[in-house]
Design a protein around this motif. Sequence first.
Motif, PDB file in Angstrom:
ATOM      1  N   MET A 158      76.578  41.694  47.100  1.00 50.57           N
ATOM      2  CA  MET A 158      76.086  42.579  46.051  1.00 50.57           C
ATOM      3  C   MET A 158      75.445  41.707  44.968  1.00 50.57           C
ATOM      4  O   MET A 158      76.047  40.757  44.491  1.00 50.57           O
ATOM      5  N   ASP A 159      74.236  42.033  44.602  1.00 49.23           N
ATOM      6  CA  ASP A 159      73.548  41.257  43.572  1.00 49.23           C
ATOM      7  C   ASP A 159      73.807  41.857  42.187  1.00 49.23           C
ATOM      8  O   ASP A 159      74.493  42.865  42.035  1.00 49.23           O
ATOM      9  N   ALA A 160      73.259  41.201  41.150  1.00 49.92           N
ATOM     10  CA  ALA A 160      73.474  41.643  39.769  1.00 49.92           C
ATOM     11  C   ALA A 160      72.938  43.060  39.544  1.00 49.92           C
ATOM     12  O   ALA A 160      73.560  43.852  38.835  1.00 49.92           O
ATOM     13  N   PHE A 161      71.810  43.370  40.138  1.00 50.10           N
ATOM     14  CA  PHE A 161      71.233  44.714  40.001  1.00 50.10           C
ATOM     15  C   PHE A 161      72.226  45.765  40.499  1.00 50.10           C
ATOM     16  O   PHE A 161      72.514  46.736  39.807  1.00 50.10           O
ATOM     17  N   ASP A 162      72.759  45.551  41.708  1.00 48.08           N
ATOM     18  CA  ASP A 162      73.723  46.503  42.272  1.00 48.08           C
ATOM     19  C   ASP A 162      74.987  46.578  41.418  1.00 48.08           C
ATOM     20  O   ASP A 162      75.518  47.671  41.199  1.00 48.08           O
ATOM     21  N   ARG A 163      75.484  45.443  40.966  1.00 51.34           N
ATOM     22  CA  ARG A 163      76.700  45.432  40.139  1.00 51.34           C
ATOM     23  C   ARG A 163      76.492  46.220  38.854  1.00 51.34           C
ATOM     24  O   ARG A 163      77.340  47.023  38.462  1.00 51.34           O
ATOM     25  N   PHE A 164      75.355  45.984  38.188  1.00 50.44           N
ATOM     26  CA  PHE A 164      75.090  46.679  36.931  1.00 50.44           C
ATOM     27  C   PHE A 164      75.002  48.184  37.154  1.00 50.44           C
ATOM     28  O   PHE A 164      75.628  48.964  36.447  1.00 50.44           O
ATOM     29  N   TRP A 165      74.225  48.610  38.147  1.00 48.39           N
ATOM     30  CA  TRP A 165      74.017  50.044  38.335  1.00 48.39           C
ATOM     31  C   TRP A 165      75.238  50.744  38.913  1.00 48.39           C
ATOM     32  O   TRP A 165      75.483  51.911  38.628  1.00 48.39           O
ATOM     33  N   GLN A 166      76.047  50.029  39.686  1.00 51.91           N
ATOM     34  CA  GLN A 166      77.309  50.606  40.135  1.00 51.91           C
ATOM     35  C   GLN A 166      78.193  50.877  38.918  1.00 51.91           C
ATOM     36  O   GLN A 166      78.801  51.938  38.814  1.00 51.91           O
ATOM     37  N   TRP A 167      78.234  49.927  37.991  1.00 57.11           N
ATOM     38  CA  TRP A 167      79.007  50.098  36.763  1.00 57.11           C
ATOM     39  C   TRP A 167      78.410  51.208  35.895  1.00 57.11           C
ATOM     40  O   TRP A 167      79.126  52.071  35.385  1.00 57.11           O
ATOM     41  N   ALA A 168      77.091  51.214  35.710  1.00 59.84           N
ATOM     42  CA  ALA A 168      76.435  52.180  34.829  1.00 59.84           C
ATOM     43  C   ALA A 168      76.613  53.619  35.319  1.00 59.84           C
ATOM     44  O   ALA A 168      76.691  54.542  34.506  1.00 59.84           O
ATOM     45  N   LYS A 169      76.689  53.809  36.621  1.00 64.99           N
ATOM     46  CA  LYS A 169      76.788  55.163  37.190  1.00 64.99           C
ATOM     47  C   LYS A 169      78.220  55.565  37.528  1.00 64.99           C
ATOM     48  O   LYS A 169      78.432  56.628  38.093  1.00 64.99           O
ATOM     49  N   LYS A 170      79.199  54.751  37.159  1.00 63.68           N
ATOM     50  CA  LYS A 170      80.591  55.032  37.503  1.00 63.68           C
ATOM     51  C   LYS A 170      81.089  56.283  36.778  1.00 63.68           C
ATOM     52  O   LYS A 170      80.602  56.620  35.700  1.00 63.68           O
ATOM     53  N   PRO A 171      82.065  56.952  37.350  1.00 61.34           N
ATOM     54  CA  PRO A 171      82.670  58.096  36.657  1.00 61.34           C
ATOM     55  C   PRO A 171      83.383  57.623  35.388  1.00 61.34           C
ATOM     56  O   PRO A 171      83.845  56.481  35.306  1.00 61.34           O
ATOM     57  N   ALA A 172      83.494  58.485  34.424  1.00 60.64           N
ATOM     58  CA  ALA A 172      84.104  58.137  33.135  1.00 60.64           C
ATOM     59  C   ALA A 172      85.532  57.629  33.298  1.00 60.64           C
ATOM     60  O   ALA A 172      85.965  56.752  32.549  1.00 60.64           O
ATOM     61  N   GLU A 173      86.254  58.139  34.272  1.00 55.12           N
ATOM     62  CA  GLU A 173      87.642  57.729  34.449  1.00 55.12           C
ATOM     63  C   GLU A 173      87.806  56.414  35.218  1.00 55.12           C
ATOM     64  O   GLU A 173      88.907  55.900  35.348  1.00 55.12           O
ATOM     65  N   SER A 174      86.715  55.845  35.706  1.00 53.01           N
ATOM     66  CA  SER A 174      86.768  54.594  36.462  1.00 53.01           C
ATOM     67  C   SER A 174      87.102  53.422  35.544  1.00 53.01           C
ATOM     68  O   SER A 174      86.674  53.357  34.395  1.00 53.01           O
ATOM     69  N   SER A 175      87.832  52.473  36.087  1.00 54.44           N
ATOM     70  CA  SER A 175      88.168  51.264  35.331  1.00 54.44           C
ATOM     71  C   SER A 175      87.273  50.084  35.728  1.00 54.44           C
ATOM     72  O   SER A 175      87.541  48.942  35.343  1.00 54.44           O
ATOM     73  N   LEU A 176      86.222  50.360  36.490  1.00 52.67           N
ATOM     74  CA  LEU A 176      85.292  49.316  36.912  1.00 52.67           C
ATOM     75  C   LEU A 176      84.667  48.637  35.695  1.00 52.67           C
ATOM     76  O   LEU A 176      84.248  49.313  34.745  1.00 52.67           O
ATOM     77  N   THR A 177      84.628  47.313  35.705  1.00 49.02           N
ATOM     78  CA  THR A 177      84.023  46.558  34.612  1.00 49.02           C
ATOM     79  C   THR A 177      83.011  45.564  35.164  1.00 49.02           C
ATOM     80  O   THR A 177      83.006  45.273  36.366  1.00 49.02           O
ATOM     81  N   ILE A 178      82.173  45.064  34.281  1.00 45.65           N
ATOM     82  CA  ILE A 178      81.263  43.972  34.600  1.00 45.65           C
ATOM     83  C   ILE A 178      81.394  42.956  33.475  1.00 45.65           C
ATOM     84  O   ILE A 178      81.824  43.299  32.364  1.00 45.65           O
ATOM     85  N   PRO A 179      81.009  41.707  33.725  1.00 46.48           N
ATOM     86  CA  PRO A 179      81.070  40.714  32.663  1.00 46.48           C
ATOM     87  C   PRO A 179      80.146  41.093  31.500  1.00 46.48           C
ATOM     88  O   PRO A 179      79.050  41.626  31.709  1.00 46.48           O
TER      89      PRO A 179
END
Length: 55
Positions: free
Chosen positions: A1-22
């Motif tokens: 997974m590249d930075a683009f995918d990581r950012f957009w996975q985080w940006a589109k996550k559900p509000a209740e998700s605990s997913l973070t990015i640096p």
Amino acid sequence: MDAFDRFWQWAKKPAESSLTIPAELHRAVMELAREKRWDRAAVNQAAARVPDPDR
């Protein structure tokens, strides 16, 4: 997974998700012009300029 995918996975996550990015990745992408945030090459290039503790 590249930075683009990581950012957009985080940006589109559900509000209740605990997913973070640096914070450095978030900052690098948010410094891009809005239309450039959808450009995979531009996002990956911006992210490559900052240290990522997960790499």
